[in-house]
Design a protein around this motif. Structure first.
Motif, PDB file in Angstrom:
ATOM      1  N   PRO A 159       0.809  -1.237   0.000  1.00  0.00           N
ATOM      2  CA  PRO A 159       0.000   0.000   0.000  1.00  0.00           C
ATOM      3  C   PRO A 159       0.838   1.281   0.000  1.00  0.00           C
ATOM      4  O   PRO A 159       0.335   2.329  -0.392  1.00  0.00           O
ATOM      5  CB  PRO A 159      -0.787  -0.101   1.323  1.00  0.00           C
ATOM      6  CG  PRO A 159      -0.685  -1.512   1.766  1.00  0.00           C
ATOM      7  CD  PRO A 159       0.537  -2.093   1.160  1.00  0.00           C
ATOM      8  N   GLU A 170      -1.088   3.905  -2.823  1.00  0.00           N
ATOM      9  CA  GLU A 170      -2.139   4.563  -2.028  1.00  0.00           C
ATOM     10  C   GLU A 170      -1.557   5.498  -0.982  1.00  0.00           C
ATOM     11  O   GLU A 170      -1.949   6.647  -0.860  1.00  0.00           O
ATOM     12  CB  GLU A 170      -2.940   3.515  -1.249  1.00  0.00           C
ATOM     13  CG  GLU A 170      -3.915   2.675  -2.017  1.00  0.00           C
ATOM     14  CD  GLU A 170      -4.164   1.391  -1.225  1.00  0.00           C
ATOM     15  OE1 GLU A 170      -4.539   1.495  -0.037  1.00  0.00           O
ATOM     16  OE2 GLU A 170      -3.956   0.303  -1.790  1.00  0.00           O
ATOM     17  N   LYS A 171      -0.616   4.972  -0.196  1.00  0.00           N
ATOM     18  CA  LYS A 171      -0.083   5.734   0.949  1.00  0.00           C
ATOM     19  C   LYS A 171       1.315   6.240   0.610  1.00  0.00           C
ATOM     20  O   LYS A 171       2.266   5.988   1.338  1.00  0.00           O
ATOM     21  CB  LYS A 171      -0.047   4.844   2.196  1.00  0.00           C
ATOM     22  CG  LYS A 171      -1.387   4.212   2.547  1.00  0.00           C
ATOM     23  CD  LYS A 171      -1.304   3.473   3.880  1.00  0.00           C
ATOM     24  CE  LYS A 171      -2.615   2.767   4.186  1.00  0.00           C
ATOM     25  NZ  LYS A 171      -2.605   2.137   5.509  1.00  0.00           N
TER      26      LYS A 171
END
Ligand code: PLP
Length: 387
Positions: free
Chosen positions: A24, A28-29
């Motif tokens: 992630p 996303e992060k």
């Protein structure tokens, strides 16, 4: 052909559960953990959670952990960092004669810049005698650096004893624990160290990430002059996926370390017992008991380590030799010379290191094929004819 990896001391595969935890943080992060907005804050949370896990694993406090690019950077930063910070107090460093290059090279660099280094000798097992460390200390000594376990011969050093001496003399004590973290218990207070290096790719984490433990109050020059990251000790945008991966890797080690060490010790001891029964003129290097659960290192007389490696590779077995024999240099391993082996014997060493995915059948396969390899090589060896 199925391949068998017996070189876990060089590097380990990244556990799939580790790469899953990292995933992630790529898309996303992805935020810069120093940013105020939510993208930054979720990345920062990943890093601070990993810091908690890492410090907890070592019996340290979160603020005592600095994330680095690996073992080499941690060692360099500890040694040069103390040398530069305490230069006005003294210029003498005590270390051992069997350290990794990531310790000996910064030490030799400092020798060219006004520092003095004592390389304390080891015994035939590769053990440092704490009393020899004590004797080497002068009123100019500012740092002692002795590795927790040796990467070639697996010997585990008496770090707690040396820690007591360092404490008594009020001298900073660093240990390169790259081979032990994730494999045997490592507690900074039990060991009595002020600085401790670790590297994720040696315990099923990703490459290019590690940490340095720095006991609160230890004076140290900055690692990288730049931004304010890591309390200004190390400027540079954090390697968020790597740091998160290291944290996950340590969680997995915490769960399984004891069990894995027990299993590996059993396979290790099979090799220590059975190889000399099947192959004449081979000798174990390192200490028979005070050694890493996953390491064996043998000197095999009358042949070159490299020839054994090539033959094993043809059977799908990946191993290593103690000698850093490259195309340019034919120098044997400094560690094997330091434990008293002759140049000739130091060339014929074989290191087998086991890990999380080593199976009993892998050891059976090796025990089945290595004796014939050795026999064939010896039959061709001029050294053997002269015997
Ligand atoms: C592998 C190793 C290092 C170097 O660590 P990197 O993360 O590869 O830089 C240092 N010391 C020891 C004992 C090692 O085994």
């Amino acid at each position: 052909m199925e391949r068998i990896y017996l070189d876990y001391a060089a590097t380990t595969p990244c556990d799939p559960r580790v790469s899953e935890a990292m995933q992630p943080y790529f898309f996303e992060k992805f935020g810069n953990p120093s940013s105020i907005h939510s993208f930054g804050q979720e990345a920062k949370k990943g890093i601070e959670d990993a810091r908690e896990i890492t410090s907890g694993f070592l019996g340290a406090k979160p603020e005592e952990i600095v994330f680095t690019s690996g073992g080499t950077e941690s060692n360099n930063s500890a040694i040069k960092g103390v040398a530069y910070a305490l230069n006005s107090k003294g210029n003498h460093i005590v270390t051992s004669s069997i350290e990794h290059h990531a310790v000996t090279e910064p030490a030799k660099f400092l020798e060219k810049h006004g520092f003095k280094v004592t390389f304390v000798k080891v015994d035939k097992y590769g053990l440092v005698d704490p009393q020899d460390i004590k004797k080497a200390i002068t009123d100019k000594t500012i740092l002692i650096s002795v590795m927790h376990a040796n990467n070639e011969i697996g010997t585990i050093e008496p770090i707690s004893e040396i820690g007591r001496i360092a404490r008594e003399k009020d001298i900073y004590f660093h240990t390169d624990a790259v081979q032990t973290v994730g494999h045997i218990p490592v507690d900074v207070n039990e060991l009595g160290v002020d600085l401790l290096s670790l590297s994720a790719h040696k315990f099923y984490g990703p490459k290019g990430v590690g940490a340095l433990y720095i006991r609160k109050g230890t004076r140290l020059e900055r690692f990288l002059h730049g931004g304010g990251q890591e309390r200004s000790r190390r400027g540079s945008t954090h390697n968020t996926p790597g740091i998160v991966g290291m944290g996950r890797a340590l969680e997995l080690c915490k769960e399984k370390m004891r069990e894995e060490a027990q299993f590996q010790t059993r396979l290790r001891d099979r090799l220590i017992k059975e190889l000399p029964e099947k192959i004449p003129d081979i000798y174990l290097n390192g200490h028979p008991q005070k050694r890493l659960p996953n390491n064996v290192n043998f000197s095999i007389k009358y042949i070159e380590g490299e020839s054994i490696l090539l033959n094993l590779d043809m059977l799908g077995i990946a191993a290593s030799t103690g000698s850093a024999c490259t195309s340019e240099s034919l120098e044997p391993s400094q560690v094997l010379l330091a434990i008293g082996l002759s140049h000739e014997i130091a060339h014929g060493s074989l290191r087998l290191t086991l890990g999380r995915w080593t199976k009993e059948e892998d050891i059976d396969y090796l025990l089945e094929h290595l004796p014939a390899i050795v026999q064939n090589l010896r039959a061709m060896s001029p050294l053997y004819e002269k015997k």
